[in-house]
Design an enzyme around this catalytic site. Structure first.
Site, PDB file in Angstrom:
ATOM      1  N   ARG A  36      20.901 -45.158  34.078  1.00  0.00           N
ATOM      2  CA  ARG A  36      22.128 -45.015  33.292  1.00  0.00           C
ATOM      3  C   ARG A  36      23.345 -44.770  34.183  1.00  0.00           C
ATOM      4  NH1 ARG A  36      19.916 -41.528  28.039  1.00  0.00           N
ATOM      5  NH2 ARG A  36      19.086 -43.338  26.928  1.00  0.00           N
ATOM      6  N   LYS A 193       5.264 -44.780  14.823  1.00  0.00           N
ATOM      7  CA  LYS A 193       5.396 -44.622  13.379  1.00  0.00           C
ATOM      8  C   LYS A 193       6.274 -45.689  12.742  1.00  0.00           C
ATOM      9  CE  LYS A 193       4.733 -39.596  13.303  1.00  0.00           C
ATOM     10  NZ  LYS A 193       5.299 -38.294  12.881  1.00  0.00           N
ATOM     11  N   GLY A 346      14.023 -46.036  24.839  1.00  0.00           N
ATOM     12  CA  GLY A 346      13.533 -45.226  25.944  1.00  0.00           C
ATOM     13  C   GLY A 346      12.184 -45.655  26.492  1.00  0.00           C
ATOM     14  N   GLY A 368      18.766 -44.140  20.403  1.00  0.00           N
ATOM     15  CA  GLY A 368      19.083 -44.017  18.988  1.00  0.00           C
ATOM     16  C   GLY A 368      20.180 -44.974  18.552  1.00  0.00           C
TER      17      GLY A 368
END
Length: 396
Positions: A36, A193, A346, A368
């Site tokens: 990053r 999930k 990620g 996110g």
């Protein structure tokens, strides 16, 4: 989407405040991945070359708001920036008032979350941040889904608010996949999930030709097709929604190709014995931890025909060698493809680094924010830039 970009503004002698995403992983105070930081370098170097007085800010981790916690200090980032830029980058701890920085110099402000009111987007704090600069640059795509003082509030009050090159590249890359992709489009969405990515799956099901689900998510879809998945991770409450999504895709001449075979073990452990089984031969005490060779071949064929590829999430427990083949071979196939390929998230970034995958068209730095954009949500950090651009046009 209309916003002002950094290259459209004269930066000579200007105080330029850049919000970057330096939320890097640390282990015992040392940076374990500087991806990053490296991604932000072109923006910083552009501003320095233009003769700006450069001020950088970011969050790191999740400290208690308003509390200066040395475990979440940006000092390691300041040191790494100094190395990469070839000039000293001091870390400023008391920065909410006047900061002395000259043209061609760059400073890094201490963790924005050490300031009370950052997360709640306090107006007073946002005004203090805005008063520091002539130009505010939002370049932290990874934080653009948060309406915080350093991502939203400061952009509202700064004299000029623009998008930086990194944010610009992110928006264009994701826009190319979602708004005007070349077909066939293949999306790979992995993870544990379905519930965490249900909106993403629903959005992509309307846009892609094949939607590959991987990781624990695939188990819920296998259960929806009536397969016994043993003691594998899955979400029984979402089986009916998975079944609906499968039927919807078929009705639209689209496809969710499910695994033909899988790699199972009795437990998820580095010493576990891995065994390949077809999906109709899974025992009650088996755990599905990767896709098998027939499934890998199927997915490779789909990817080789694709013109656009979107990848978010691994296809198995790639951190353990005996369950890494699926993610590794699919990642390498994407890297070798001539298609426009966009990867983000990620775990995806970790897999890219682990397997040395290159030649991807674009790798998103967002987690996110990447998922929120794929869901079709409006990102506050981008929305405020659009509003500022609109206001500017009306004034002019």
């Amino acid at each position: 989407m209309t916003v002002w970009y950094l290259h459209e503004v004269d930066l000579t002698g200007k105080r330029v405040l850049i919000r970057e995403d330096f939320n890097v992983p640390l282990q015992e105070g040392k940076i374990t991945s500087d991806q990053r930081i490296i991604a932000a370098l072109p923006t910083i170097q552009y501003a320095l070359k233009a003769g700006a007085c450069v001020m950088l800010m970011s969050h790191l981790g999740r400290p208690e708001e308003g509390v200066s916690d040395p475990h979440y200090s940006l000092l390691p980032v300041a040191r790494r920036l100094s190395e990469l830029l070839g000039q000293h980058v001091p870390l400023i701890t008391d920065w909410l008032h006047d900061v002395d920085v000259k043209p061609g110099e760059v400073v890094l402000f201490e963790n924005v979350r050490f300031n009370r009111g950052e997360i709640s987007n306090d107006n007073v704090l946002a005004l203090q941040m805005a008063s520091l600069c002539d130009v505010f640059v939002m370049d932290a795509f990874g934080s653009a889904h948060r309406a915080h003082a350093s991502t939203f509030g400061v952009a509202r009050y700064a004299p000029v608010a623009v998008a930086g090159p990194l944010l610009e590249a992110e928006l264009k890359a994701i826009g190319q996949v979602l708004e005007n992709p070349q077909h066939p489009v293949v999306a790979i969405v992995g993870g544990s999930k379905v519930s965490s990515k249900l909106m993403v799956l629903n959005t992509l099901s309307q846009k892609v030709d094949q939607l590959i689900v991987g990781g624990g998510m695939a188990n819920t879809f296998l259960a929806a097709e009536g397969f016994n998945i043993g003691k594998s991770l899955y979400e029984p409450d979402l089986v009916s929604q998975a079944r609906t999504l499968l039927a919807t895709m078929i009705a639209q001449n689209r496809e969710i190709p499910l695994p033909l075979d899988v790699v199972v073990a009795k437990e998820m452990d580095k010493n576990a014995h891995a065994e390949i089984k077809t999906v109709d031969a899974i025992a009650a005490d088996d755990m599905i931890l990767d896709i098998g060779p027939k499934t890998i071949a199927l997915y490779k064929d789909l990817l080789k025909n694709a013109k656009t590829i979107l990848w978010n999430g691994p296809l198995g427990v790639f951190e353990l060698p005996q369950f890494a083949r699926g993610t590794r071979e699919i990642a390498q196939t994407i890297g070798a493809s001539d298609a426009f390929s966009l990867a983000g998230g990620g775990d995806t970034l970790a897999a890219i680094e682990a397997f040395g995958v290159g030649n991807l068209s674009y790798v998103s730095t967002g987690g996110g924010a990447f998922l929120a954009f794929l869901e079709g949500k409006q990102l506050p950090g981008v929305a405020i830039l659009e509003q500022r651009a609109k206001d500017s046009e009306q004034i002019n």
